[in-house]
Write a protein that holds these residues in place. Sequence first.
Motif, PDB file in Angstrom:
ATOM      1  N   THR A  27       0.746  -1.166  -0.010  1.00  0.00           N
ATOM      2  CA  THR A  27      -0.147   0.022   0.088  1.00  0.00           C
ATOM      3  C   THR A  27       1.001   1.256  -0.166  1.00  0.00           C
ATOM      4  O   THR A  27       0.431   2.126  -0.760  1.00  0.00           O
ATOM      5  CB  THR A  27      -1.211  -0.108   1.374  1.00  0.00           C
ATOM      6  OG1 THR A  27      -2.009  -1.090   1.116  1.00  0.00           O
ATOM      7  CG2 THR A  27      -1.676   1.345   1.228  1.00  0.00           C
ATOM      8  N   LEU A  28       1.992   1.302   0.617  1.00  0.00           N
ATOM      9  CA  LEU A  28       2.698   2.500   0.651  1.00  0.00           C
ATOM     10  C   LEU A  28       3.664   2.605  -0.450  1.00  0.00           C
ATOM     11  O   LEU A  28       4.217   3.905  -0.658  1.00  0.00           O
ATOM     12  CB  LEU A  28       3.993   2.274   1.964  1.00  0.00           C
ATOM     13  CG  LEU A  28       3.250   2.397   3.442  1.00  0.00           C
ATOM     14  CD1 LEU A  28       4.480   1.965   4.257  1.00  0.00           C
ATOM     15  CD2 LEU A  28       2.776   3.872   3.696  1.00  0.00           C
ATOM     16  N   GLU A  29       3.831   1.569  -1.350  1.00  0.00           N
ATOM     17  CA  GLU A  29       4.652   1.958  -2.595  1.00  0.00           C
ATOM     18  C   GLU A  29       4.279   3.009  -3.452  1.00  0.00           C
ATOM     19  O   GLU A  29       5.419   3.623  -3.940  1.00  0.00           O
ATOM     20  CB  GLU A  29       4.459   0.510  -3.368  1.00  0.00           C
ATOM     21  CG  GLU A  29       5.363  -0.679  -2.911  1.00  0.00           C
ATOM     22  CD  GLU A  29       5.126  -1.904  -3.856  1.00  0.00           C
ATOM     23  OE1 GLU A  29       4.750  -1.583  -5.103  1.00  0.00           O
ATOM     24  OE2 GLU A  29       5.422  -3.037  -3.264  1.00  0.00           O
ATOM     25  N   CYS A  30       3.231   3.468  -3.573  1.00  0.00           N
ATOM     26  CA  CYS A  30       2.815   4.488  -4.499  1.00  0.00           C
ATOM     27  C   CYS A  30       3.032   6.091  -3.947  1.00  0.00           C
ATOM     28  O   CYS A  30       3.023   6.912  -4.426  1.00  0.00           O
ATOM     29  CB  CYS A  30       1.315   4.527  -4.902  1.00  0.00           C
ATOM     30  SG  CYS A  30       0.375   5.044  -3.552  1.00  0.00           S
ATOM     31  N   PHE A  31       3.416   5.883  -2.467  1.00  0.00           N
ATOM     32  CA  PHE A  31       3.526   7.262  -1.881  1.00  0.00           C
ATOM     33  C   PHE A  31       4.945   7.776  -2.226  1.00  0.00           C
ATOM     34  O   PHE A  31       6.097   6.837  -2.322  1.00  0.00           O
ATOM     35  CB  PHE A  31       3.701   7.280  -0.521  1.00  0.00           C
ATOM     36  CG  PHE A  31       2.168   7.098   0.317  1.00  0.00           C
ATOM     37  CD1 PHE A  31       1.429   8.255   0.424  1.00  0.00           C
ATOM     38  CD2 PHE A  31       1.485   6.031   0.264  1.00  0.00           C
ATOM     39  CE1 PHE A  31       0.119   8.150   0.814  1.00  0.00           C
ATOM     40  CE2 PHE A  31       0.144   5.701   0.923  1.00  0.00           C
ATOM     41  CZ  PHE A  31      -0.418   6.959   1.123  1.00  0.00           C
ATOM     42  N   ARG A  32       5.247   9.177  -2.115  1.00  0.00           N
ATOM     43  CA  ARG A  32       6.549   9.524  -2.211  1.00  0.00           C
ATOM     44  C   ARG A  32       6.844   9.978  -1.004  1.00  0.00           C
ATOM     45  O   ARG A  32       6.157  10.409   0.093  1.00  0.00           O
ATOM     46  CB  ARG A  32       6.413  10.806  -3.311  1.00  0.00           C
ATOM     47  CG  ARG A  32       6.055  10.609  -4.639  1.00  0.00           C
ATOM     48  CD  ARG A  32       5.438  11.552  -5.397  1.00  0.00           C
ATOM     49  NE  ARG A  32       4.330  12.129  -4.663  1.00  0.00           N
ATOM     50  CZ  ARG A  32       3.219  12.817  -5.213  1.00  0.00           C
ATOM     51  NH1 ARG A  32       3.116  13.017  -6.384  1.00  0.00           N
ATOM     52  NH2 ARG A  32       1.952  13.123  -4.605  1.00  0.00           N
ATOM     53  N   ASP A  33       8.370  10.102  -0.678  1.00  0.00           N
ATOM     54  CA  ASP A  33       8.645  10.716   0.700  1.00  0.00           C
ATOM     55  C   ASP A  33       8.281  11.784   1.194  1.00  0.00           C
ATOM     56  O   ASP A  33       7.918  12.000   2.280  1.00  0.00           O
ATOM     57  CB  ASP A  33      10.036  10.323   0.733  1.00  0.00           C
ATOM     58  CG  ASP A  33      10.860  10.080   2.209  1.00  0.00           C
ATOM     59  OD1 ASP A  33      10.226   9.167   2.791  1.00  0.00           O
ATOM     60  OD2 ASP A  33      11.600  10.766   2.447  1.00  0.00           O
ATOM     61  N   GLU A  34       7.814  12.863   0.053  1.00  0.00           N
ATOM     62  CA  GLU A  34       7.476  14.193   0.594  1.00  0.00           C
ATOM     63  C   GLU A  34       6.059  13.989   0.894  1.00  0.00           C
ATOM     64  O   GLU A  34       5.522  15.027   1.361  1.00  0.00           O
ATOM     65  CB  GLU A  34       7.832  15.288  -0.471  1.00  0.00           C
ATOM     66  CG  GLU A  34       7.159  15.006  -1.793  1.00  0.00           C
ATOM     67  CD  GLU A  34       8.191  13.843  -2.841  1.00  0.00           C
ATOM     68  OE1 GLU A  34       7.855  14.049  -4.050  1.00  0.00           O
ATOM     69  OE2 GLU A  34       8.746  13.361  -2.145  1.00  0.00           O
ATOM     70  N   ASP A  35       5.504  13.089   0.816  1.00  0.00           N
ATOM     71  CA  ASP A  35       3.962  12.920   1.071  1.00  0.00           C
ATOM     72  C   ASP A  35       3.665  12.794   2.632  1.00  0.00           C
ATOM     73  O   ASP A  35       2.666  12.747   2.900  1.00  0.00           O
ATOM     74  CB  ASP A  35       3.398  11.835   0.375  1.00  0.00           C
ATOM     75  CG  ASP A  35       3.171  12.029  -1.264  1.00  0.00           C
ATOM     76  OD1 ASP A  35       3.324  13.161  -1.663  1.00  0.00           O
ATOM     77  OD2 ASP A  35       3.345  11.031  -1.824  1.00  0.00           O
TER      78      ASP A  35
END
Length: 218
Positions: A30-38
Amino acid sequence: MDTSQRAESPAQTHPFVQKLRMHREFFHRTLECFRDEDASFRVAPETMTAAGQVLHAAAAIEFFLSGVFGVFEGWSAMSQRQRGFVDMSWTQGTNTGIEERSTAPEVQEAGRSLKKAAELFDRSMDSASAMFGARTMEELVQVPLPPNPIFPPWFTASHVFEILIDHTAHHRGALAQYARGLGLEPKIPYFEMAEALHEAMLTTGQESGAGAPVAASK
């Protein structure tokens, strides 16, 4: 010697350890689509940030662990609680993220970085695997918890384990909604397919070999 041929240790084949491994994989998918800055994204002003959701799920694992097994070496204050589920002070401020209440440097870092937040989540899961994996199934399913004001008297460690898993899944689902709020496309947690595509296939009755379920690694 080929390490792939080594037999798994009893802890690795423990049913609870295998289930934790599977749910860790679901959470990371689930976390894969996030960018670190999110990390600082919120769906509404009074909600936790994306990083706060991850940290909340991780600290809750440590809350359940200390409640069942007692104080251990974790990253959150929850790991320092005495065995039992009597002290309810943790409920104060539960709608704010841990990174907003803690001054610990690595927690502050995790509030700014989803990568770091995920590392702390993994540490909590490692602790859960070690602590549950060190007990026999007989211990976990037969010995009742000490008397407490939260759970019924017949509750055992195995019941708390299921709540731990359910709570983690709840916040994984919340993160999928955060991803959509950012215009991102989260994967369905159980295999390599975007949620939107999976939903479209279910709606139209399509069947495809693409994106077939992938077994959790062991």
